[in-house]
Design a protein around this motif. Structure first.
Motif, PDB file in Angstrom:
ATOM      1  N   LYS A   2       1.026  -0.918   0.115  1.00  0.00           N
ATOM      2  CA  LYS A   2      -0.078  -0.113   0.134  1.00  0.00           C
ATOM      3  C   LYS A   2       0.859   1.161   0.083  1.00  0.00           C
ATOM      4  CE  LYS A   2      -3.721  -2.284   0.335  1.00  0.00           C
ATOM      5  NZ  LYS A   2      -4.843  -2.496  -0.625  1.00  0.00           N
ATOM      6  N   VAL A   3       0.237   2.216  -0.364  1.00  0.00           N
ATOM      7  CA  VAL A   3       1.214   3.591  -0.642  1.00  0.00           C
ATOM      8  C   VAL A   3       1.623   4.051   0.859  1.00  0.00           C
ATOM      9  CG1 VAL A   3       0.782   6.108  -0.851  1.00  0.00           C
ATOM     10  CG2 VAL A   3       0.073   4.636  -2.646  1.00  0.00           C
ATOM     11  N   HIS A   4       0.959   4.012   2.018  1.00  0.00           N
ATOM     12  CA  HIS A   4       1.318   4.250   3.207  1.00  0.00           C
ATOM     13  C   HIS A   4       2.281   3.420   3.498  1.00  0.00           C
ATOM     14  CE1 HIS A   4      -0.926   0.770   4.944  1.00  0.00           C
ATOM     15  NE2 HIS A   4      -2.050   1.407   4.321  1.00  0.00           N
ATOM     16  N   GLY A   5       2.465   2.223   3.240  1.00  0.00           N
ATOM     17  CA  GLY A   5       3.560   1.184   3.351  1.00  0.00           C
ATOM     18  C   GLY A   5       4.846   1.702   2.787  1.00  0.00           C
ATOM     19  N   VAL A   6       4.717   2.035   1.520  1.00  0.00           N
ATOM     20  CA  VAL A   6       5.699   2.528   0.558  1.00  0.00           C
ATOM     21  C   VAL A   6       6.638   3.684   1.115  1.00  0.00           C
ATOM     22  CG1 VAL A   6       6.469   3.402  -1.722  1.00  0.00           C
ATOM     23  CG2 VAL A   6       5.021   1.310  -1.480  1.00  0.00           C
ATOM     24  N   VAL A   7       5.731   4.608   1.695  1.00  0.00           N
ATOM     25  CA  VAL A   7       6.312   5.944   2.508  1.00  0.00           C
ATOM     26  C   VAL A   7       7.279   5.502   3.492  1.00  0.00           C
ATOM     27  CG1 VAL A   7       5.827   8.176   3.563  1.00  0.00           C
ATOM     28  CG2 VAL A   7       4.389   7.346   1.704  1.00  0.00           C
ATOM     29  N   ASP A  25      -6.120  10.865  11.017  1.00  0.00           N
ATOM     30  CA  ASP A  25      -6.722  10.020   9.915  1.00  0.00           C
ATOM     31  C   ASP A  25      -5.542  10.220   8.744  1.00  0.00           C
ATOM     32  OD1 ASP A  25      -8.890   9.534  10.982  1.00  0.00           O
ATOM     33  OD2 ASP A  25      -9.965  11.122  10.148  1.00  0.00           O
ATOM     34  N   ALA A  26      -4.680  11.143   8.350  1.00  0.00           N
ATOM     35  CA  ALA A  26      -3.809  11.450   7.294  1.00  0.00           C
ATOM     36  C   ALA A  26      -2.483  10.691   7.507  1.00  0.00           C
ATOM     37  CB  ALA A  26      -3.751  12.683   7.219  1.00  0.00           C
ATOM     38  N   ASN A  27      -2.031  10.107   8.664  1.00  0.00           N
ATOM     39  CA  ASN A  27      -0.758   9.393   8.801  1.00  0.00           C
ATOM     40  C   ASN A  27      -0.658   8.296   9.688  1.00  0.00           C
ATOM     41  OD1 ASN A  27      -1.277  10.688  11.266  1.00  0.00           O
ATOM     42  ND2 ASN A  27       0.649  11.761  11.395  1.00  0.00           N
ATOM     43  N   MET A  28      -1.985   7.922  10.155  1.00  0.00           N
ATOM     44  CA  MET A  28      -1.908   6.777  11.217  1.00  0.00           C
ATOM     45  C   MET A  28      -1.433   5.598  10.801  1.00  0.00           C
ATOM     46  SD  MET A  28      -5.881   6.153  12.124  1.00  0.00           S
ATOM     47  CE  MET A  28      -7.209   5.744  10.790  1.00  0.00           C
ATOM     48  N   ARG A  29      -1.770   5.123   9.472  1.00  0.00           N
ATOM     49  CA  ARG A  29      -1.267   3.650   8.689  1.00  0.00           C
ATOM     50  C   ARG A  29       0.278   3.944   8.519  1.00  0.00           C
ATOM     51  NH1 ARG A  29      -5.321   0.470   6.968  1.00  0.00           N
ATOM     52  NH2 ARG A  29      -7.136   0.675   8.051  1.00  0.00           N
ATOM     53  N   PHE A  30       0.731   5.110   7.993  1.00  0.00           N
ATOM     54  CA  PHE A  30       2.124   5.348   7.654  1.00  0.00           C
ATOM     55  C   PHE A  30       2.893   5.168   8.966  1.00  0.00           C
ATOM     56  CE2 PHE A  30       4.742   9.116   8.644  1.00  0.00           C
ATOM     57  CZ  PHE A  30       6.152   8.572   8.024  1.00  0.00           C
ATOM     58  N   ALA A  35       6.839   2.065  12.416  1.00  0.00           N
ATOM     59  CA  ALA A  35       7.383   1.536  13.680  1.00  0.00           C
ATOM     60  C   ALA A  35       7.087   0.140  13.735  1.00  0.00           C
ATOM     61  CB  ALA A  35       6.390   2.176  14.659  1.00  0.00           C
ATOM     62  N   GLU A  36       6.296  -0.454  13.357  1.00  0.00           N
ATOM     63  CA  GLU A  36       5.834  -1.933  13.334  1.00  0.00           C
ATOM     64  C   GLU A  36       6.355  -2.734  12.650  1.00  0.00           C
ATOM     65  OE1 GLU A  36       1.842  -2.721  14.360  1.00  0.00           O
ATOM     66  OE2 GLU A  36       1.922  -1.476  16.398  1.00  0.00           O
ATOM     67  N   ARG A  37       6.296  -2.382  11.293  1.00  0.00           N
ATOM     68  CA  ARG A  37       6.777  -3.236   9.964  1.00  0.00           C
ATOM     69  C   ARG A  37       8.317  -2.813   9.630  1.00  0.00           C
ATOM     70  NH1 ARG A  37       2.935  -3.532   4.573  1.00  0.00           N
ATOM     71  NH2 ARG A  37       4.045  -5.048   3.559  1.00  0.00           N
ATOM     72  N   LEU A 152       5.510  17.303   2.821  1.00  0.00           N
ATOM     73  CA  LEU A 152       5.206  16.281   1.776  1.00  0.00           C
ATOM     74  C   LEU A 152       3.739  15.984   2.065  1.00  0.00           C
ATOM     75  CD1 LEU A 152       6.000  14.296   0.006  1.00  0.00           C
ATOM     76  CD2 LEU A 152       7.118  12.769   1.806  1.00  0.00           C
ATOM     77  N   ASP A 153       3.096  16.066   0.935  1.00  0.00           N
ATOM     78  CA  ASP A 153       1.582  15.668   0.934  1.00  0.00           C
ATOM     79  C   ASP A 153       1.222  14.568   0.256  1.00  0.00           C
ATOM     80  OD1 ASP A 153      -1.260  15.512   0.739  1.00  0.00           O
ATOM     81  OD2 ASP A 153      -1.546  17.648  -0.551  1.00  0.00           O
ATOM     82  N   VAL A 154       1.032  13.243   1.152  1.00  0.00           N
ATOM     83  CA  VAL A 154       0.476  12.217   0.467  1.00  0.00           C
ATOM     84  C   VAL A 154      -0.989  11.994   0.943  1.00  0.00           C
ATOM     85  CG1 VAL A 154       0.836   9.757   0.324  1.00  0.00           C
ATOM     86  CG2 VAL A 154       2.770  11.211   0.813  1.00  0.00           C
ATOM     87  N   PRO A 155      -1.792  12.399  -0.347  1.00  0.00           N
ATOM     88  CA  PRO A 155      -3.123  12.461  -0.142  1.00  0.00           C
ATOM     89  C   PRO A 155      -3.905  11.335   0.624  1.00  0.00           C
ATOM     90  CG  PRO A 155      -2.872  13.586  -2.007  1.00  0.00           C
ATOM     91  CD  PRO A 155      -1.269  12.960  -1.504  1.00  0.00           C
ATOM     92  N   VAL A 156      -4.985  11.308   1.398  1.00  0.00           N
ATOM     93  CA  VAL A 156      -5.371  10.124   1.862  1.00  0.00           C
ATOM     94  C   VAL A 156      -6.083   9.367   0.772  1.00  0.00           C
ATOM     95  CG1 VAL A 156      -7.310   9.536   3.518  1.00  0.00           C
ATOM     96  CG2 VAL A 156      -6.003  11.000   4.185  1.00  0.00           C
ATOM     97  N   ASP A 157      -6.694  10.046  -0.355  1.00  0.00           N
ATOM     98  CA  ASP A 157      -7.211   9.073  -1.345  1.00  0.00           C
ATOM     99  C   ASP A 157      -6.271   8.130  -2.057  1.00  0.00           C
ATOM    100  OD1 ASP A 157      -9.578  10.305  -1.072  1.00  0.00           O
ATOM    101  OD2 ASP A 157      -9.153  11.644  -2.736  1.00  0.00           O
ATOM    102  N   LEU A 158      -4.940   8.361  -1.805  1.00  0.00           N
ATOM    103  CA  LEU A 158      -4.188   7.490  -2.401  1.00  0.00           C
ATOM    104  C   LEU A 158      -3.645   6.257  -1.511  1.00  0.00           C
ATOM    105  CD1 LEU A 158      -1.363   9.925  -4.135  1.00  0.00           C
ATOM    106  CD2 LEU A 158      -3.816   9.005  -4.924  1.00  0.00           C
ATOM    107  N   HIS A 159      -3.713   6.511  -0.197  1.00  0.00           N
ATOM    108  CA  HIS A 159      -2.842   5.631   0.738  1.00  0.00           C
ATOM    109  C   HIS A 159      -3.337   4.190   0.765  1.00  0.00           C
ATOM    110  CE1 HIS A 159      -2.422   8.867   4.359  1.00  0.00           C
ATOM    111  NE2 HIS A 159      -2.046   9.415   3.127  1.00  0.00           N
ATOM    112  N   HIS A 160      -4.391   3.784   0.217  1.00  0.00           N
ATOM    113  CA  HIS A 160      -4.676   2.193   0.176  1.00  0.00           C
ATOM    114  C   HIS A 160      -4.563   1.755  -1.340  1.00  0.00           C
ATOM    115  CE1 HIS A 160      -5.923   2.242   4.185  1.00  0.00           C
ATOM    116  NE2 HIS A 160      -6.752   3.460   4.049  1.00  0.00           N
TER     117      HIS A 160
END
Length: 540
Positions: A2-7, A25-30, A35-37, A152-160
């Motif tokens: 996923k995009v958030h993982g690539v960041v 909402d905009a950064n929790m997955r990243f 930290a964990e992955r 750095l703006d990684v729009p939420v629409d792209l995260h998944h």
């Protein structure tokens, strides 16, 4: 991925080991991925602005990329003061966030590009999921090259969105040192060779270039005393001809010496009105400026000779050519100057005005300098109190010193010091703050407690907004409106989980430092009671 993982992965591959932030909402997955992955360290702050200040301190004291991450909307709005400070400090830092989902009426919609422009930061928006790894890498290269923070703006629409796993990448690299133009160098050498009383002045640029030994060798050859700007504080400490910080913070001896000079050779120095004492230190002198920033060189006056080049490379070239030409040092820095510098006693610069229940902050800082571990970082907030730590608290090398005066906002010091402590946990970080800024930043003690960071916070508590008190008093106006009525800082700090003590006498200050255990992992707060009527900027 996923995009958030690539960041997260790209930041780790390019050398980022710590991210400061506040989750939304905009950064929790990243942040979870980081930290964990990816095995990074995520230090969560109480406030988004504090997270940016932490990344700022991490960057400045660690001389490396700092990364903060906040959510969109109010998260980004809360960073404006801290991000402006970081921009004006030329920190190498990025703030990772993401624009709100594209559905209409989102409560946290906010113009991220406009916020970046308001603070002076750069802005980069990821437009396509497949570009995210290249975009992150490009932003890091841009920040390291320009020393200008980027949002750095990684729009939420792209995260998944699903994207290929990024190719492994090596650590991001900074630019290489470059040699000066031969004609510019030749012109500068003519000015230096024709001087009889030169001074070598180093700024932060020279310190970051690792040019200390090269500048000392040049100064020894031409017979020049050595001085620094505030941001290159203590670069030459220990050298027999070290004049210390030039300008408004200079001693009577150092100021007199620079006034008597006929040439100032400045390496990586801003030459602002504080360093030059409103240009009085440069008056009727030849000025040679060496810098990697052509814009800074262009701001020189008509008497300035500019050389575009790395401080260390240029100093070595100067030394080699002057030595080959048979230049002999003049007599400007003789034994008399060395003896006067060696005999200098900072306590002789002022009359101590401590009272029965208050300390003179100048004397307190001199004693703290003697008592605290020499291997330390020093970070100050801003306010009238700063004259004391800036003059009297020393550091082992310039990047161990930072202040938050670039936007002249109080309240950023504690968070910036936490970032400094996180990048160098093997040494003590000393945060010096006023009571106004200290109360603003005190909540972040929780962050220092949670992460067991080696930090001592010295609160200079004169019970007033000191600069305002001074200005009102000077204008003949009753300064009472500037007085403050805080709770004592020590019990507040203990409630946050720190150790703390309030001191009113030198004996109590010495006893407090004896209690300090830099290896305990428990932050320590020393509240110094002071008198607002004492002008700590005064010297004899």
């Amino acid at each position: 991925m996923k995009v958030h993982g690539v960041v997260a992965r790209t930041l780790r591959q390019l050398g980022t080991d710590t991210v400061f932030g506040l989750m939304g909402d905009a950064n929790m997955r990243f942040l979870i991925d980081f930290a964990e992955r990816e095995g990074g360290r995520y230090i969560s702050a109480v406030d988004e602005g504090a997270a940016v200040s932490m990344a700022d301190g991490y960057s400045r004291v660690g001389n490396r990329l700092g990364v903060a991450s906040v959510t969109h909307g109010p998260g980004v709005a809360n960073t404006v003061t801290a991000l402006t400070e970081a921009v004006r400090a030329s920190s190498t830092m990025i703030v990772v966030t993401g624009d709100t989902p594209s559905r209409p009426g989102h409560l946290q919609r906010f113009d991220l590009r406009a916020v970046a422009g308001l603070t002076g930061a750069g802005y980069h928006r990821v437009l396509r999921p497949e570009d995210v790894a290249d975009d992150v890498a490009a932003v890091i290269r841009r920040v390291l090259a320009t020393r200008r923070p980027v949002l750095l703006d990684v729009p939420v629409d792209l995260h998944h969105a699903d994207v290929p796993e990024p190719h492994p990448a090596g650590p991001a690299r900074t630019g290489h040192a470059f040699a000066p133009d031969p004609d510019e160098l030749d012109q500068a050498l003519g000015v230096i060779a024709g001087s009889r009383r030169p001074v070598v002045l180093a700024g932060r640029g020279a310190a970051l270039a690792g040019a200390r030994d090269d500048l000392v060798e040049l100064a020894d050859l031409i017979g020049a005393p050595l001085a620094t700007t505030l941001l290159a504080k203590d670069l030459f400490r220990g050298h027999p001809y070290d004049l210390g910080v030039a300008g408004t913070l200079g001693t009577e001896l150092s100021t007199g010496t620079i006034l008597a000079a006929d040439c100032v050779v400045a390496f990586g120095a801003e030459l602002n009105r504080y360093t030059t004492a409103e240009d009085s230190l440069l008056r009727d002198k030849a000025v040679v400026r060496i810098d990697i920033d052509p814009e800074r060189l262009s701001r020189g006056g008509p008497a300035h000779t500019g050389v575009l080049g790395d401080a260390g490379v240029t100093a070595r070239a100067m030394t080699e050519q002057l030595r080959d030409a048979g230049l002999r040092p003049g007599s400007f820095r003789g034994a008399e100057l060395a003896a006067a510098l060696a005999a200098h006693d900072p306590r002789a610069e002022f009359a101590d005005r401590g009272g029965p229940a208050t300390l003179d902050l100048r004397s307190a800082m001199i004693r703290l300098d003697e008592l605290l571990p020499a291997e330390r970082a020093v970070v100050t907030d801003t306010g009238r109190f700063v004259y004391a730590p800036w003059r009297y608290l020393h550091v082992p090398e310039p990047t161990a010193f930072a202040h938050t005066l670039n936007f002249a906002s109080i309240g950023l010091g504690i968070a910036t010091a936490i970032g400094a402590a996180a990048v160098a946990p093997e040494r003590l970080t000393v945060a010096v703050v006023g009571d106004g800024g200290g109360m603003m930043g005190m909540a972040e003690l929780i962050t220092a407690v949670r992460w067991k960071l080696p930090i001592v916070v010295v609160v200079c508590n004169d019970g007033a907004y000191g600069m305002e008190y001074h200005h009102l008093e000077k204008a003949g106006v009753d300064p009472a409106p500037s007085l403050l009525h805080w709770p004592d800082f020590a019990p507040v700090a203990r409630a946050y989980g720190a150790e703390a003590v309030t001191v009113r006498t030198m004996d109590e200050l010495e006893a407090a430092v004896k209690r300090l255990d830099a290896t305990s992992g428990v932050p320590f707060v020393i509240e110094i009671k002071a008198d607002p009527s004492v002008d700590v900027g005064e010297t004899s």
